[in-house]
Enzyme design. Structure first.
Site, mmCIF file in Angstrom:
data_model
loop_
_atom_site.group_PDB
_atom_site.id
_atom_site.type_symbol
_atom_site.label_atom_id
_atom_site.label_comp_id
_atom_site.label_asym_id
_atom_site.label_seq_id
_atom_site.Cartn_x
_atom_site.Cartn_y
_atom_site.Cartn_z
ATOM 1 N N LYS A 37 0.138 -0.503 -7.231
ATOM 2 C CA LYS A 37 -0.753 -0.664 -6.067
ATOM 3 C C LYS A 37 -1.056 0.998 -5.061
ATOM 4 O O LYS A 37 -1.962 1.125 -4.476
ATOM 5 C CB LYS A 37 -1.016 -1.927 -5.615
ATOM 6 C CG LYS A 37 -0.991 -2.087 -4.552
ATOM 7 C CD LYS A 37 -0.988 -4.117 -4.233
ATOM 8 C CE LYS A 37 0.708 -3.791 -3.121
ATOM 9 N NZ LYS A 37 1.010 -4.726 -1.943
ATOM 10 N N THR A 38 0.675 0.392 -5.228
ATOM 11 C CA THR A 38 0.985 1.459 -3.945
ATOM 12 C C THR A 38 -0.008 2.650 -4.459
ATOM 13 O O THR A 38 -0.569 3.707 -3.634
ATOM 14 C CB THR A 38 2.265 1.764 -3.264
ATOM 15 O OG1 THR A 38 2.449 0.444 -3.216
ATOM 16 C CG2 THR A 38 2.498 2.049 -2.492
ATOM 17 N N ASP A 225 -4.340 -3.838 2.552
ATOM 18 C CA ASP A 225 -3.369 -4.114 1.363
ATOM 19 C C ASP A 225 -2.542 -5.332 1.778
ATOM 20 O O ASP A 225 -3.111 -6.082 3.354
ATOM 21 C CB ASP A 225 -1.817 -3.179 1.672
ATOM 22 C CG ASP A 225 -1.132 -3.617 0.779
ATOM 23 O OD1 ASP A 225 -1.689 -3.822 0.055
ATOM 24 O OD2 ASP A 225 0.075 -2.461 0.974
ATOM 25 N N GLU A 226 -2.691 -6.030 1.190
ATOM 26 C CA GLU A 226 -1.829 -7.919 0.649
ATOM 27 C C GLU A 226 -3.350 -8.612 1.325
ATOM 28 O O GLU A 226 -2.513 -9.578 2.223
ATOM 29 C CB GLU A 226 -0.574 -7.695 1.453
ATOM 30 C CG GLU A 226 0.978 -6.559 1.292
ATOM 31 C CD GLU A 226 1.846 -7.059 -0.060
ATOM 32 O OE1 GLU A 226 0.764 -8.197 -0.846
ATOM 33 O OE2 GLU A 226 2.309 -7.213 -0.124
ATOM 34 N N GLN A 256 0.609 -13.626 -5.287
ATOM 35 C CA GLN A 256 1.360 -13.141 -4.874
ATOM 36 C C GLN A 256 1.453 -13.693 -2.869
ATOM 37 O O GLN A 256 2.328 -13.742 -2.153
ATOM 38 C CB GLN A 256 1.203 -12.409 -4.233
ATOM 39 C CG GLN A 256 2.726 -11.940 -5.601
ATOM 40 C CD GLN A 256 2.248 -10.083 -5.642
ATOM 41 O OE1 GLN A 256 3.426 -9.532 -5.735
ATOM 42 N NE2 GLN A 256 1.929 -9.902 -6.375
ATOM 43 N N ARG A 599 10.334 -9.629 -9.377
ATOM 44 C CA ARG A 599 11.241 -7.696 -8.900
ATOM 45 C C ARG A 599 12.235 -7.460 -9.575
ATOM 46 O O ARG A 599 12.236 -6.503 -9.333
ATOM 47 C CB ARG A 599 11.036 -8.716 -7.410
ATOM 48 C CG ARG A 599 11.171 -9.174 -6.198
ATOM 49 C CD ARG A 599 10.230 -8.099 -5.864
ATOM 50 N NE ARG A 599 9.086 -9.089 -5.839
ATOM 51 C CZ ARG A 599 7.252 -8.471 -5.704
ATOM 52 N NH1 ARG A 599 6.951 -6.943 -5.484
ATOM 53 N NH2 ARG A 599 6.558 -9.204 -6.417
#
Length: 763
Positions: A37-38, A225-226, A256, A599
């Site tokens: 995504k980044t 974002d997020e 998330q 992670r």
DNA sequence: TGAATCGATGTTTTT
DNA sequence: CATCGATTCA
């Protein structure tokens, strides 16, 4: 330049490319963990600039942490020659910037101070005292929570009661009064709290069409974002700003969402399509991070939640190592086992920096830290007692804050008698009276009347600091203050034991300022103070460091590590005990577990302990349900080696026969600062320990949960002491911790260790 | 005013 | 267990 963008685009998968190229109109990108995504976001920004000829200054991108913003900035800079004009920051920093720029519109006289939680709490305490509220029935924290919730929903004190949709009770009336008085106090102090930054920025624009128009013309492309972690106020703010061009791209993943307790609402992502008509949706489901086994485990765990858009992450990295689960006897042994595994990994060539240990709470890191120190494995703790929260650092910062904003009475109260000047609580009360509730005014009056008094010399000193502030660089000013108030002498006298550590921390503060002044030679005092206030622990995780990373699950969000240990996986810890009675909170805990699992790139370990020292005594907890929710085919359950020897001798020799002897203040660990971040705050590991621990061999065991097939929820059992009862729940991941909660007719609900409980299923 | 002591008290996650 | 707060005593 086109070429390089074309080449970059080609490296994206189809979905990512789609997300980059739908530049106009509202777009929701559902981005699963590790789905690049980044990369997509940074390429999108580059694409806007290079291919759509958008001026960088027309782009506003908002992230969750400063670190994410910084990282994205760097990555964009690597893609396009001049990206420096892009506004890429956090919600809070962005709002802070708006409020500074137009502070008059926001109702400030000049600057303002940002209060952290402890400042707010002190202020609230003062307010409650003023209102003569009993702080037992209305704890400051409780009031602040309610107020925070209101602010996150853009509800001010004047409309608080009408927004109590459950009907107004006496508590609501009290909270409303507290809210009013707290806001008035903040204003008197020329201060804002975290929530105010968003709240006030929103209303500043909402009430000022001209200003809003100006910003709407300034920014034409928006990225968030997020998005799953935004609250109502943030959503309304970004909606307002983007309403003119409607070029809003938000990226998020419901699974998330882990900040609902801070006002984040999952509705923002769920309702995006309703909120923004004509919104397009792109799903990124290909995972580039983890092995299939890890992804399967994550999917299985999260599948226990009722997700609105179920999705399945996939990868072309097939297979992978099984997830290792180890249940230890106690927390010490758990730590020792983890450290022995880390040593094995290091022997096989892994860098300690590849490894992360994740915990539900900061307080859980201690035992593991000790084990790591003993083996001299370098490690780094993120979070916990923050550097800027340390007493000595706060003292010096309080001086700087008063110099920047004398109305800040909370900081003034802190320093007026630090170091000791003989101005106690009674004197402070009088000064408040004298200055008609404004402490600084009181100090100024008293100080000018009696220049030789205690207050007089303090006042003189502060005035001289304020004068010095206009001539000195911030770090020079800071040093000057430390000298003038003879702070180190005070520290030494106050507590010789901790003197060295504290002195080092104060020196680190000066270094930090200096460090920032290297980047920005014109650093203004209030900008430095704002950067401190908006600094987050997670901002200084250095993924490139060669140290084992210790942090909470929350702080691990957005990071990835080749090897991850999920530590203390026990019921009441994770999921946390306070989430037990609420299905929503339980689901959030599960999402947090999902974040933890995802992670890991290659290896994932989960550990638990049968008993654990907490709050000074041993607690026994069941193994976390999140372990049982990983199917056994994906797990490699490792049996503790305690019963077969191995551990006993080592404990014995180290603590003269007593199995548990816990170190206290006299331990060689001393009072080392618990938390430290990337440069310039680093502390060296202790080297006093001389010991080598043989890695303990582990014994494989095929014990699996679920063997007691007929004992399950709902069946009726008979116990030879407690009599008849109904099984409420069964948990545990291996035979030795298989537990059953039974509601007995005679004695109520009890949780029994199945190994020892003699129960028979009768129905 | 300030040091010392006792006791309660509270312990998630954090921009 | 540790920190904080209120209370007490010098």
């Amino acid at each position: 330049m086109y070429n390089s963008i074309d080449a970059t685009l080609e490296k994206l998968n189809d979905r990512q490319r789609e997300a980059v190229q739908i530049t106009e109109g509202p777009l929701l990108v559902v981005a699963g963990a590790g789905s690049g995504k980044t990369r997509m976001l940074t390429v999108r920004i580059a694409y806007l600039i290079e291919c759509c000829h958008v001026d960088p200054s027309e782009i506003l991108a908002v992230t969750f942490t400063n670190k994410a913003a910084k990282e994205m900035k760097e990555r964009v800079a690597g893609l396009v020659p001049d990206a420096s004009g892009v506004t890429l920051t956090t919600f809070h920093s962005f709002c802070c910037m708006l409020l500074r720029r137009w502070s008059k519109y926001a109702g400030f006289e000049k600057g303002f101070t940002i209060y952290d939680e402890s400042d707010s709490e002190k202020l609230m305490k003062n307010c409650l005292k003023e209102l003569k509220f009993d702080t037992k029935t209305f704890p400051p924290k409780f009031c602040l929570e309610a107020i925070s919730k209101a602010k996150n929903e853009l509800i001010g004190p004047e409309s608080y009661l009408e927004n109590c949709n459950h009907g107004v009770g006496p508590t609501d009336i009290a909270i409303q009064k507290a809210y009013e008085s707290y806001q008035a106090a903040l204003f008197k102090n020329q201060a804002v709290d975290f929530d105010d930054l968003i709240f006030k920025a929103f209303y500043m624009l909402n009430n000022n069409t001209e200003l809003l128009n100006r910003l709407q013309n300034e920014y034409k492309y928006f990225l968030v974002d997020e998005y799953q972690d935004t609250n109502q106020a943030q959503y309304r703010l970004i909606r307002m700003l983007s309403s003119k061009t409607r070029n809003l791209c938000v990226v998020g993943d419901e699974d998330q969402s882990i900040y609902s307790w801070r006002g984040a609402t999952i509705r923002n992502i769920q309702e995006f399509a309703k909120d923004f008509e004509g919104a397009k949706v792109v799903k990124l489901e290909q995972n580039y991070r983890s092995t299939q086994i890890i992804l399967d485990a994550a999917s299985d765990v999260i599948s226990h939640n009722n997700s609105v858009h179920p999705k399945r992450l996939w990868t072309d990295k097939e297979g992978g190592e099984l997830i290792k689960y180890y249940r230890a006897i106690d927390d010490r042994e758990e730590s020792n086992w983890i450290v022995s595994q880390i040593k094995k990994l290091m022997d096989s060539g892994r860098s300690p920096g590849d490894i992360a240990l994740l915990f539900r709470m900061n307080s859980l890191t201690r035992t593991t830290e000790q084990a790591l120190q003993r083996e001299r494995i370098p490690y780094e703790v993120t979070g916990g007692t923050k550097f800027f929260d340390r007493r000595e650092v706060k003292d010096i910062l309080a001086y700087l804050r008063v110099i920047d904003n004398p109305s800040d009475s909370i900081s003034l109260e802190r320093i007026i008698n630090t170091p000791k000047r003989g101005i106690g609580a009674a004197a402070i009360d009088k000064l408040y009276e004298k200055g008609s509730k404004n402490l600084w005014d009181g100090v100024a009056l008293e100080g000018s009347e009696k220049s030789n008094s205690k207050v007089g010399s303090f006042f003189k000193q502060m005035i001289s600091f304020m004068e010095a502030a206009s001539e000195l660089k911030v770090h020079e000013l800071c040093k000057h203050i430390i000298d003038e108030i003879e702070y180190f002498e005070y520290l030494k006298k106050d507590d010789p034991e901790t003197y060295e550590d504290r002195k080092t921390n104060v020196e680190s503060l000066v270094s930090d300022i200096r460090y920032q002044e290297l980047d920005n030679p014109d650093l203004k005092l209030h900008d430095y103070l704002a950067s401190v206030a908006l600094h987050a622990d997670a901002d200084d995780v250095d993924e490139k460091s060669h140290k084992v990373h210790l942090m909470t699950f929350h702080n691990a969000k957005g990071l990835e590590f080749p090897v991850v240990f999920m530590v203390a996986m026990e019921e009441k810890i994770f999921p946390h005990s306070r989430s037990e009675d609420s299905p929503e909170e339980l689901e959030e805990e599960r999402r947090l577990a999902y974040v933890g699992i995802t992670r890991a790139k290659e290896l994932l370990y989960m550990t638990a302990a049968s008993k654990r020292m907490m709050f000074g005594q041993f607690n026994s907890n069941l193994t976390s349900r999140f372990i049982s929710e990983v199917p056994k085919e994906l797990r490699d359950d490792i049996k503790t080696g305690y019963a077969s020897g191995g551990m006993t001798s080592r404990y014995g020799s180290e603590s003269s026969g007593k199995i548990y002897s816990f170190s206290n203040k006299t331990s060689p660990f001393g009072t080392r600062p618990k938390s430290s971040s990337g440069s310039p705050f680093t502390f060296s590991a202790q080297t006093k320990w001389a010991s080598s621990t043989k890695p303990k061999e582990t014994i494989k065991d095929d014990t699996e949960p679920g063997t007691m097939v007929n004992l399950k929820e709902g069946v009726t059992v008979i116990h030879n002491v407690f009599g008849h009862g109904k099984v409420m729940s069964v948990s545990g991941a291996s035979l030795d911790d298989f537990k059953v909660t039974i509601n007995f007719e005679r004695v109520g609900t009890k949780t029994l260790l199945l190994q020892y409980a003699s129960v028979r299923v009768i129905k």
